[in-house]
Design an enzyme around this catalytic site. Structure first.
Site, short mmCIF file in Angstrom:
data_model
loop_
_atom_site.label_atom_id
_atom_site.label_comp_id
_atom_site.label_asym_id
_atom_site.label_seq_id
_atom_site.Cartn_x
_atom_site.Cartn_y
_atom_site.Cartn_z
N VAL A 73 79.71 63.80 79.33
CA VAL A 73 80.82 64.71 79.03
C VAL A 73 80.86 65.01 77.54
O VAL A 73 81.07 66.15 77.12
CB VAL A 73 82.17 64.15 79.55
N CYS A 74 80.63 64.00 76.71
CA CYS A 74 80.65 64.19 75.25
C CYS A 74 79.52 65.12 74.81
O CYS A 74 79.72 66.00 73.97
CB CYS A 74 80.54 62.85 74.54
N ASP A 75 78.35 64.94 75.39
CA ASP A 75 77.21 65.80 75.12
C ASP A 75 77.55 67.24 75.52
O ASP A 75 77.35 68.17 74.73
CB ASP A 75 76.01 65.29 75.92
#
Length: 171
Positions: free
Chosen positions: A59-61
């Site tokens: 999700v961060c990527d």
């Protein structure tokens, strides 16, 4: 007090939660070369600050890539991604991902940003997912603390706020 979870478990956030209209607190983080960076370094610019727990997760990527794509159409806006990842890891990730419109910054040294913006997860010493849009006068115009830290933020609202500020300020 916000009720934020990580993998559906309650977490404790250090610092005061911020609201639209609050002055953006000063902070010191590190760039990919271990140089200190502060909010003041972006004086006169609109700042879209994307906060992620770890750049190396799905999700961060995705969040960082999404804002990287949107950054092309944002005039006078600096897009910052802040996490607790080491500057070396952020640099490696950026080099491997082709990200060139987002500035990745590390809060690992002092958690200055995490405490100032109320996003430091006490139990894990990570930052919870959040988005802040700061105007040229360092006032908060958009604040989103994502209730479940493993979920995506509202990209459209953050981008729309940054775009409208950019148009309003006559960039």
């Amino acid at each position: 007090m916000l009720n934020v979870t990580y993998k559906e478990e309650p977490i404790t956030l250090s610092g005061e939660q911020l609201s639209v209209g609050d002055p953006a607190p000063e902070f010191t983080v590190l760039d990919n070369k271990m140089n200190p960076v502060t909010l003041s370094d972006f004086e006169g610019k609109i700042k879209l600050i994307s906060v992620v727990p770890s750049i190396d997760t799905g999700v961060c990527d995705s969040q960082t890539r999404r804002f990287n794509e949107d950054a092309n159409r944002l005039d006078n806006v600096k897009v910052l991604t802040i996490s607790m990842d080491l500057p070396f890891a952020q640099k490696r990730w950026g080099g491997n991902s082709g990200i060139n419109n987002v500035i990745t910054l590390s809060d690992h040294k002092d958690a200055s940003f995490g405490r100032a913006y109320g996003v430091l997860i006490e139990e894990m010493r990570l930052l919870t997912r959040a988005i802040f849009v700061v105007d040229t006068e360092d006032e908060l115009y958009y604040v989103e603390y994502v209730e479940e830290a493993t979920k995506h933020p509202d990209y459209e609202k953050a981008i729309q706020t940054a775009e409208s500020l950019s148009e309003e300020r006559g960039s």
